[in-house]
Design a protein around this motif. Structure first.
Motif, PDB file in Angstrom:
ATOM      1  N   ILE A  31       0.824  -1.216   0.000  1.00 32.52           N
ATOM      2  CA  ILE A  31       0.000   0.000   0.000  1.00 32.52           C
ATOM      3  C   ILE A  31       0.862   1.271   0.000  1.00 32.52           C
ATOM      4  O   ILE A  31       0.566   2.229  -0.706  1.00 32.52           O
ATOM      5  CB  ILE A  31      -0.962  -0.008   1.199  1.00 32.52           C
ATOM      6  N   GLN A  40      -0.743   4.872   0.340  1.00 29.12           N
ATOM      7  CA  GLN A  40      -1.712   5.287  -0.679  1.00 29.12           C
ATOM      8  C   GLN A  40      -3.124   4.924  -0.199  1.00 29.12           C
ATOM      9  O   GLN A  40      -3.730   3.956  -0.652  1.00 29.12           O
ATOM     10  CB  GLN A  40      -1.388   4.635  -2.024  1.00 29.12           C
ATOM     11  N   TYR A  41      -3.627   5.721   0.710  1.00 30.41           N
ATOM     12  CA  TYR A  41      -4.914   5.438   1.344  1.00 30.41           C
ATOM     13  C   TYR A  41      -6.045   5.353   0.327  1.00 30.41           C
ATOM     14  O   TYR A  41      -6.861   4.418   0.370  1.00 30.41           O
ATOM     15  CB  TYR A  41      -5.213   6.532   2.374  1.00 30.41           C
ATOM     16  N   MET A 101      -5.899   2.194  -1.595  1.00 32.85           N
ATOM     17  CA  MET A 101      -6.286   1.070  -0.734  1.00 32.85           C
ATOM     18  C   MET A 101      -7.806   0.977  -0.622  1.00 32.85           C
ATOM     19  O   MET A 101      -8.383  -0.122  -0.708  1.00 32.85           O
ATOM     20  CB  MET A 101      -5.667   1.225   0.647  1.00 32.85           C
ATOM     21  N   LEU A 160       2.469  -1.022   4.783  1.00 32.22           N
ATOM     22  CA  LEU A 160       1.361  -0.081   4.916  1.00 32.22           C
ATOM     23  C   LEU A 160       1.850   1.349   4.734  1.00 32.22           C
ATOM     24  O   LEU A 160       1.090   2.211   4.265  1.00 32.22           O
ATOM     25  CB  LEU A 160       0.719  -0.221   6.299  1.00 32.22           C
ATOM     26  N   CYS A 161       3.092   1.593   5.123  1.00 31.72           N
ATOM     27  CA  CYS A 161       3.592   2.963   5.252  1.00 31.72           C
ATOM     28  C   CYS A 161       4.716   3.253   4.267  1.00 31.72           C
ATOM     29  O   CYS A 161       5.154   2.376   3.518  1.00 31.72           O
ATOM     30  CB  CYS A 161       4.069   3.192   6.679  1.00 31.72           C
ATOM     31  N   SER A 213       0.136   7.491   5.132  1.00 37.19           N
ATOM     32  CA  SER A 213       0.427   6.287   5.927  1.00 37.19           C
ATOM     33  C   SER A 213      -0.375   6.259   7.221  1.00 37.19           C
ATOM     34  O   SER A 213      -0.872   5.208   7.637  1.00 37.19           O
ATOM     35  CB  SER A 213       1.913   6.208   6.243  1.00 37.19           C
ATOM     36  N   GLN A 254      -3.295   7.457   7.836  1.00 36.11           N
ATOM     37  CA  GLN A 254      -4.680   7.098   7.552  1.00 36.11           C
ATOM     38  C   GLN A 254      -4.811   5.608   7.230  1.00 36.11           C
ATOM     39  O   GLN A 254      -5.794   4.963   7.619  1.00 36.11           O
ATOM     40  CB  GLN A 254      -5.216   7.947   6.391  1.00 36.11           C
ATOM     41  N   VAL A 255      -3.832   5.062   6.506  1.00 31.85           N
ATOM     42  CA  VAL A 255      -3.850   3.628   6.193  1.00 31.85           C
ATOM     43  C   VAL A 255      -3.802   2.807   7.475  1.00 31.85           C
ATOM     44  O   VAL A 255      -4.611   1.882   7.685  1.00 31.85           O
ATOM     45  CB  VAL A 255      -2.664   3.260   5.279  1.00 31.85           C
ATOM     46  N   TYR A 281      -7.030   3.135   9.517  1.00 31.70           N
ATOM     47  CA  TYR A 281      -8.162   2.418   8.897  1.00 31.70           C
ATOM     48  C   TYR A 281      -8.088   0.923   9.192  1.00 31.70           C
ATOM     49  O   TYR A 281      -9.086   0.310   9.598  1.00 31.70           O
ATOM     50  CB  TYR A 281      -8.145   2.658   7.388  1.00 31.70           C
TER      51      TYR A 281
END
Length: 252
Positions: A9, A12-13, A16, A43-44, A50, A52-53, A56
């Motif tokens: 990811i 890239q919220y 995703m 994730l980051c 990052s 926000q990912v 979530y």
């Protein structure tokens, strides 16, 4: 037995969320509401959201959604920095640190509201990061599992050391391995579903499935569904069968 998977990811919220939407659309057609979703790590870093990912996925698991999140090498570097900002990941090249723009650590800290984290004293940046990143998120992120096995597939961030039993695999290999895994054509006893090595297009190699479609470099976040050793890419038009090919990736 089906399993959904989402590739790297890298902060890239929005991409995703689109991948989860494709999974929801596939569930609506297929009726597989209980099928788990496995997120393959990283994730980051590099992307702009990052924080926000991580929030979530943390909240989704807390709500009881059937999501498994695997640790990636960038996740370990972030967690390590929060514990000790001067510690080095053993697989990281000597001239690099997590705060180097190439690794993308500054982008992660910026997503938590830090100002110019790559250019200020490390101690100061570390103290601000501990204030900015919620403790619950830090603990969750640091404790992510290294792999997840289901049916005929093993889900892991980077891959496995070929010929080594799963219980003897090192964390460094599971998070970082490339050449010796990517160029090995042997059957591993299960389909290895992984990310870590960025591709232009997610690819099925017969013995493994690489779902890293370069989200850290401007590409999409990939969603796929795996059944046995078969896989389908999820697209706005529906499932697209991923036919195995035998050519190995380059690792330069």
């Amino acid at each position: 037995m089906q399993t959904y998977a989402i590739g790297d990811i890298h902060g890239q919220y929005d991409l995703m969320i689109r991948a989860f939407e494709l999974i929801s659309e596939d569930r609506a057609r297929d009726g597989s509401a209980d099928t788990p979703v496995v997120v393959l790590g990283d994730l980051c870093d590099r992307g702009p959201k990052s924080a926000q990912v991580i929030a979530y996925l943390y909240e989704a698991q807390k709500r009881g959604e059937n999501i498994v999140v695997i640790k990636g090498n960038h996740d370990r570097m972030f967690a390590t920095f929060l514990i000790d900002p001067f510690a080095r990941d053993p697989r990281l090249r000597a001239e690099l640190t997590w705060l180097h723009p190439r690794l993308g650590g500054p982008k992660t800290l910026e997503s938590y509201g830090l100002r110019e984290p790559g250019t200020r004293p490390v101690n100061q940046v570390h103290a601000e990061a501990l204030e900015a990143v919620p403790l619950a998120h830090r603990n969750w992120h640091a404790a992510l599992p290294l792999y997840y096995r289901r049916d005929e597939a093993l889900f892991v961030h980077a891959g496995i050391a070929p010929g080594v039993p799963l219980e003897d695999q090192s964390e460094d290999d599971l998070l970082w391995i490339r050449s010796s895994f990517l160029t090995d054509p042997r059957d591993h006893g299960m389909l290895i579903v992984h990310g870590h090595t960025a591709l232009d297009v997610p690819t099925h190699y017969g013995n493994r499935l690489n779902l890293d479609s370069s989200a850290g470099y401007g590409g999409p976040v990939t969603a796929a569904v795996i059944e046995g050793r078969d896989a389908w890419l999820l697209t706005p038009e529906g499932r697209k069968k991923m036919e195995p090919q035998l050519q190995a990736e380059t690792t330069s």
